[in-house]
Design a protein around this motif. Structure first.
Motif, mmCIF file in Angstrom:
data_model
loop_
_atom_site.group_PDB
_atom_site.id
_atom_site.type_symbol
_atom_site.label_atom_id
_atom_site.label_comp_id
_atom_site.label_asym_id
_atom_site.label_seq_id
_atom_site.Cartn_x
_atom_site.Cartn_y
_atom_site.Cartn_z
ATOM 1 N N ILE A 55 0.889 -1.158 -0.024
ATOM 2 C CA ILE A 55 0.084 -0.094 -0.119
ATOM 3 C C ILE A 55 0.942 1.383 -0.055
ATOM 4 O O ILE A 55 1.740 1.348 0.915
ATOM 5 C CB ILE A 55 -1.009 -0.184 1.332
ATOM 6 N N SER B 187 0.641 -7.215 -5.466
ATOM 7 C CA SER B 187 -0.365 -6.158 -5.753
ATOM 8 C C SER B 187 0.183 -4.731 -5.186
ATOM 9 O O SER B 187 0.471 -4.771 -4.001
ATOM 10 C CB SER B 187 -1.500 -6.769 -4.924
ATOM 11 N N PHE C 85 -1.117 -1.456 -4.373
ATOM 12 C CA PHE C 85 -2.429 -0.527 -4.298
ATOM 13 C C PHE C 85 -2.069 0.934 -4.396
ATOM 14 O O PHE C 85 -1.463 1.575 -3.426
ATOM 15 C CB PHE C 85 -3.239 -0.972 -3.021
ATOM 16 N N ASN D 223 -6.053 0.168 -8.651
ATOM 17 C CA ASN D 223 -6.510 1.780 -8.192
ATOM 18 C C ASN D 223 -7.668 1.913 -7.997
ATOM 19 O O ASN D 223 -8.244 3.060 -8.097
ATOM 20 C CB ASN D 223 -5.926 2.942 -9.245
ATOM 21 N N ILE E 23 -9.207 1.280 -1.401
ATOM 22 C CA ILE E 23 -9.575 0.038 -0.459
ATOM 23 C C ILE E 23 -10.581 0.378 0.236
ATOM 24 O O ILE E 23 -11.023 1.347 0.848
ATOM 25 C CB ILE E 23 -8.199 0.012 0.255
ATOM 26 N N THR F 25 -11.267 -4.440 -2.302
ATOM 27 C CA THR F 25 -11.253 -3.030 -2.786
ATOM 28 C C THR F 25 -12.462 -2.733 -3.122
ATOM 29 O O THR F 25 -13.727 -3.518 -2.806
ATOM 30 C CB THR F 25 -10.548 -2.973 -4.104
#
Length: 489
Positions: free
Chosen positions: A179, A200, A202, A314, A317, A327
């Motif tokens: 993140i 991943s 974010f 994108n 979250i 998400t």
């Protein structure tokens, strides 16, 4: 209380054994100061380079420019040095200058109060210390910022901040989430792509990426620098780097400048050239101007984000669940490891330390609206208390070592009349502080940082908190203090 008979015995307390604190101690010792103590909250020196040890960590300033002017280093392995090499460099500085006896490790300064003509320091071990001068070298980015995401503490896997990297965490073959996509996030994706089974990223807001090569220095190149001190010094302060600094600062302080337009063209071309997939390319296109946020300098983030086992997310979250991140489109992304590359509380500076100046003046209350300091170093009502890389200092994409050395040159001149017994205390005058802050805020509103993005450069009122003038002007101002701007008694 300082008087002429004690001037040679002044006690200096340095708070923090990072880059700036080490610099201050070296310079004080070189200048003959005998009573110098560094209070360090951790068990090792290093500050930023000790706290951050995540994979892919490197400096985004050329390695030879990120060294003390008096200690060039021929041994850097790459154009932009890896974090462990930088930490080793500072450890070597401590050893070479025999600073270890001056450092009180595992000793956090919790309170600092001016009374009776001296500073009284309370430390985490319960001890009370006194000093005539305090140098606050606590840094800007040292309080990790944790995101306020629902369910974060429910995550069943391993979760940690990037500045508190868990070296026992398994990455290979795991599903890893990151993140945050500032400099740290970009470096992590570049380092972990291909190691994790699935990675991943974010992303809340896309970042502009400035391309830069990061070649390895060959043994022949390093040997040439070892053999020729003049060549090494030229590498440290190369004309090309100084030209880049000048160009960049002229770009950011004037949102309408041709330099900023040139920078915008460079990052747009990098995005167009590097990302083949048009959908991904638009996900990576920021909705703000280049350098409004701190510019990301990377040789390979765009390549890493296109790795087949890497996903850019994108959608936003919604929450963290035991199994992973959900998400806002309702999709659950299963994870084994979650890394929070979510930055720092950039407005803390010397806080959470309780600093009390003259007549019970509390720094926390003085800074209730925004942190401020004259030339990033001094606050009215706090005598003999000087900050390195304090509020409104230059923190752009250039060497903070250069900034700290220029500031130290200024502070060292302020210390001389104290040392000579001409004065007992010095702090910036309120009128000078007001004039500086009024001019700074007016100039800040014209910079690119004020053109419409959310960044850690902005204070709580949305005003850019960094130096808003040219770097050349900063160096000029740092040359000689104007004592008329200070209350000296």
């Amino acid at each position: 209380m300082i008087d002429s008979t004690q001037s040679s015995q002044l006690r200096v307390a340095i708070i923090g054994a990072g880059m700036s604190g080490i610099l201050a101690a070296i310079k004080l010792r070189e200048d003959g100061w005998q009573h110098v103590v560094i209070y360090e909250k951790a068990a090792r020196i290093g500050g930023t380079w000790r706290d951050n040890s995540y994979p892919g960590l490197s400096c985004d300033v050329p390695a030879h420019a990120y060294t003390y002017s008096f200690a060039p280093n021929a041994e850097w392995s790459r154009h932009m040095a890896p974090g462990p090499e930088i930490q080793a460099y500072f450890e070597r500085m401590v050893q070479q200058h025999d600073l270890a006896p001056c450092i009180r490790f595992n000793t956090e300064v919790t309170a600092c109060e001016w009374r009776g003509g001296a500073w009284h320091l309370a430390t985490s071990d319960g001890a009370l210390q006194e000093a005539d001068v305090v140098i606050a070298a606590t840094g800007v980015l040292h309080h990790p910022k944790y995101p306020q995401i629902p369910g974060l503490h429910s995550f069943a896997g391993q979760c940690f901040h990037s500045a508190r990297w868990d070296h026992g965490a398994e990455i290979e073959g795991q599903r890893v989430g990151v993140i945050g996509n500032g400099s740290t996030g970009a470096q992590l994706i570049s380092a972990l792509a291909g190691r994790a089974a699935h990675l991943s990223h974010f992303q809340r807001t896309a970042q502009w990426i400035l391309p830069v090569e990061n070649p390895v220095f060959t043994e022949a190149q390093k040997q040439a620098l070892r053999d020729d001190p003049v060549l090494l010094k030229q590498a440290q302060a190369s004309e090309s780097y100084l030209a880049i600094v000048d160009h960049f600062t002229r770009a950011v302080i004037d949102a309408e400048s041709p330099e900023l337009a040139h920078l915008q063209q460079a990052v747009e071309e990098n995005l167009e050239r590097s990302i083949a997939n048009p959908v991904l390319r638009e996900k990576l296109r920021p909705p703000y101007r280049a350098a409004c946020k701190r510019l990301i300098v990377s040789p390979d983030y765009y390549q890493a984000i296109q790795h087949p086992q890497v996903a850019l997310l994108n959608e936003g979250i919604e929450c963290v669940e035991p199994e992973g991140i959900r998400t806002r489109d309702g999709v659950l992304h299963p994870l084994d490891v979650l890394v929070l590359a979510t930055g720092f509380h950039a407005d803390r500076f010397v806080r959470d330390m309780n600093v009390v100046g003259q007549s019970g003046l509390k720094l926390n209350e003085v800074w209730a609206e925004r942190p401020f300091a004259y030339l990033a170093m001094s606050v009215p009502g706090f005598p003999n208390f000087f900050m390195l890389n304090g509020p409104s200092g230059p923190v752009g994409n250039f060497s903070l070592i250069d900034v700290a050395e220029a500031q130290w040159n200024y502070i060292a001149q302020l210390l001389q009349p104290l040392r000579q017994g001409r004065y007992q205390q010095i702090s910036v005058a309120q009128a000078a502080m007001n004039d500086y802050e009024t001019a700074r805020i007016a100039a800040a509103r014209k910079t690119v940082w004020a053109t419409g993005c959310n960044s850690w450069y902005l204070d709580a009122q949305g005003v850019p908190a960094t130096w808003p003038w040219s770097y050349a002007h900063f160096r000029e101002v740092m040359t000689t203090p104007n004592l008329a701007h200070f209350d000296c008694a």
